[in-house]
Design an enzyme around this catalytic site. Structure first.
Site, mmCIF file in Angstrom:
data_model
loop_
_atom_site.group_PDB
_atom_site.id
_atom_site.type_symbol
_atom_site.label_atom_id
_atom_site.label_comp_id
_atom_site.label_asym_id
_atom_site.label_seq_id
_atom_site.Cartn_x
_atom_site.Cartn_y
_atom_site.Cartn_z
ATOM 1 N N ALA A 64 -9.613 3.265 -1.636
ATOM 2 C CA ALA A 64 -10.005 3.816 -0.241
ATOM 3 C C ALA A 64 -9.699 2.743 0.767
ATOM 4 C CB ALA A 64 -11.704 3.966 -0.354
ATOM 5 N N GLY A 105 -10.533 4.076 -5.646
ATOM 6 C CA GLY A 105 -10.236 5.672 -5.263
ATOM 7 C C GLY A 105 -9.052 6.109 -5.599
ATOM 8 N N GLU A 108 -9.519 6.690 -9.419
ATOM 9 C CA GLU A 108 -10.504 7.991 -9.414
ATOM 10 C C GLU A 108 -9.584 9.417 -9.140
ATOM 11 O OE1 GLU A 108 -12.929 6.233 -6.726
ATOM 12 O OE2 GLU A 108 -14.890 6.340 -8.172
ATOM 13 N N GLU A 128 -14.449 -1.977 -7.005
ATOM 14 C CA GLU A 128 -15.617 -1.772 -5.989
ATOM 15 C C GLU A 128 -16.753 -2.775 -6.237
ATOM 16 O OE1 GLU A 128 -14.022 0.571 -7.852
ATOM 17 O OE2 GLU A 128 -13.820 2.562 -6.779
#
Ligand code: DAK
Length: 254
Positions: A64, A105, A108, A128
């Protein structure tokens, strides 16, 4: 400039996250364009398989866009960046062609794809935790389902990265290839899948993804349902006829 390049080559859709200067970080714009591409792919009957990758030489995606983080409750769709672009909600297959950093992300997103292949320079992680956060787009749920639990726990709780060989060893990816063979390998796999009956491929993916979450008896019932659907297609008989006639099948997705 588009932050996702969306190209079509025959039956194959190629989606390339295109922010190499930011290691292909998943900004809201990237998520939006990726979502549009995925919806087009899902709804376009000419397209049968998708490949997802990152532009440049340094990253599939570093996750992200940290520079876009704001305090407090997040705005936008529930599930955020990763969950709006869920390849595992679309029954056509996705191949993630991963090189360089595949983090947060980015990992993910790769884990929502069906097949993950890696270049030898790939590095995987859920960092994260290093920035006061936890994976929020499926990482805490999918990673322990994909790799041994102790390995997942170490990756999730330390934020440390693993390299391509380790990812192969623990089963996070199915192949490691030299960087310069990554896209040709992904195309080869996509082309192979394109020679198979597309409705059968989709039914197979759906049974695999949905069935994984079910008790065995229910999974087997789902499989029977998908088999019955498949037996009602024209391609089912074409496959059998081609076998008997000793010729390649000509599937129509019907
Ligand atoms: N976001 C924004 N920019 C990034 C970035 C990222 N994730 N990663 C790298 N960049 C930018 C850098 O800021 C730098 O830009 P400039 O400074 O040149 O403007 C450029 O990309 C090159 O990066 P570096 O200079 O840092 O390159 P290095 O080789 O030194 O280091 C690195 C590479 C990958 C080790 C490092 O860039 C790094 O640690 N990046 C951050 C990786 C990371 O922590 N990723 C996880 C992000 S958090 C949610 C759902 C999902 C998520 C959140 C919420 N909800 C449902 C609520 C997901 C969260 C995440 O993914």
């Amino acid at each position: 400039m588009a932050v996702v390049n969306y190209e079509k080559e025959g039956r194959i859709a190629l989606m390339t996250i295109n922010r190499p200067e930011a290691l292909n970080a998943l900004s809201a714009e990237v998520s939006g364009e990726l979502r549009e591409a995925m919806i087009d792919f899902r709804d376009n009957p000419e397209l049968w398989v998708a490949i997802l990758t990152g532009a440049g030489d340094r990253a599939f995606s570093a996750g992200a866009d940290i520079k876009g983080f704001r305090p407090g409750p997040r705005e936008g769709p529930a599930g955020g960046t990763g969950e709006v672009v869920r390849a595992d909600k679309i029954w056509k297959p996705f191949i993630a062609a991963i090189h360089g950093y595949c983090l947060g992300g980015g990992l993910e997103l790769a884990m929502t794809c069906d097949i993950r292949i890696a270049a030898d320079n790939a590095q995987f992680g859920q960092p994260e935790i290093n920035i006061g956060f936890l994976p929020g787009a499926g990482g805490t749920q999918r990673l322990p389902r994909f790799v041994p639990r102790a390995v997942a726990a170490e990756i999730l709780l330390t934020g440390d990265r693993i390299d391509a060989q380790e990812a192969l060893r623990v089963g996070l990816v199915s192949r490691v290839v030299p960087r310069d063979q990554l896209m040709s390998t992904a195309m080869e796999i996509a082309n192979t899948i394109c020679t198979r009956a597309p409705l059968g491929v989709r039914a197979c993916k759906e049974a695999m993804i949905r069935g994984y979450e079910l008790p065995l008896e229910e999974g087997l019932a789902l499989e029977r349902e998908k088999v019955a659907e498949c037996r009602a297609t024209e391609d089912f008989m074409e496959g059998a006829r081609a076998f008997v006639e000793k010729r390649p099948p000509n599937y129509q997705a019907k």
